[in-house]
Enzyme design. Structure first.
Site, PDB file in Angstrom:
ATOM      1  CG  HIS A   1      -0.108   0.106   2.521  1.00 52.50           C
ATOM      2  ND1 HIS A   1       0.323  -1.011   3.202  1.00 52.50           N
ATOM      3  CD2 HIS A   1       0.370   1.169   3.225  1.00 52.50           C
ATOM      4  CE1 HIS A   1       1.020  -0.642   4.267  1.00 52.50           C
ATOM      5  NE2 HIS A   1       1.068   0.686   4.301  1.00 52.50           N
TER       6      HIS A   1
ATOM      7  CG  HIS B   1       8.146   5.170  -1.095  1.00 53.44           C
ATOM      8  ND1 HIS B   1       7.889   6.244  -0.272  1.00 53.44           N
ATOM      9  CD2 HIS B   1       8.433   4.130  -0.275  1.00 53.44           C
ATOM     10  CE1 HIS B   1       8.013   5.870   0.987  1.00 53.44           C
ATOM     11  NE2 HIS B   1       8.342   4.585   1.011  1.00 53.44           N
TER      12      HIS B   1
END
Length: 196
Positions: free
Chosen positions: A43, A130
């Site tokens: 996630h 990221h």
């Protein structure tokens, strides 16, 4: 008092999760040895809040609703392998973002602003869009890892819609963390409200 280890995240689409897992498999096949993030745990973390009381979790939900209302749904493209602190001395391996990175950063900023209004302290680390794939567990294999990262550096994973934000609880166990969504908040829900 019960405490809840809490973070605010953007969850992946099923297709992007599959492609990220395939990249992990390709890196493994190339001899990369990491402590891998399990595919169902992948996630984008917008904000890690740590141990919160039940009342603080409720405030985090309120803040997340406020922030999500201000942002329309958008798309983000996952592309490019990177590492913190650098590719030459990697500790954390991640997939970056190209198109949609600014929107993801804006969303994270809105979440932080809304949390500040609910008296949460500032984030110690600036947000950088990221997706963490794994963490280095043995620095003796840095040479192999750096070569593999360079080989897969330009890999594009694909595009996914970002339509909601999740307030997530993470319970640590000997087998690894167990994630339980406390609340999923759709983006731009105020935009769909009837005008008065």
């Amino acid at each position: 008092m019960t405490l809840h280890r809490t973070f605010i995240s953007v969850e992946l689409s099923d297709e992007i999760r599959r492609r990220a897992a395939a990249l992990q498999d390709d890196l493994r096949a190339a001899g990369v040895r990491l402590r891998w993030v399990k595919p169902h745990h992948l996630h984008f973390t917008l904000r890690f809040l740590g141990e919160l009381s039940t009342a603080q979790v409720a405030l985090a939900v309120v803040a997340t609703r406020e922030a999500a209302a201000e942002i329309a749904p958008f798309a983000v493209t996952l592309a490019g392998l990177g590492a913190f602190p650098t590719l030459e001395r990697p500790q954390v391996i991640w997939i970056g973002t190209s198109a949609g990175a600014e929107s993801l950063e804006t969303l994270a900023a809105r979440v932080s602003e809304a949390l500040a209004r609910e008296h949460f302290g500032p984030d110690r680390r600036p947000f950088r869009a990221h997706l963490t794939l794994g963490r280095v567990r043995d620095e003796r294999h840095w040479g192999e890892l750096v070569r593999a990262l360079r080989r897969f550096q330009d890999r594009e994973i694909g595009e996914m819609p970002v339509e909601s934000v999740t307030v997530m609880e993470s319970r640590l166990t000997p087998e690894g963390p167990i994630y339980a969504p406390r609340e999923q908040v759709r983006l731009g829900h105020a935009l769909n409200s009837p005008s008065v």
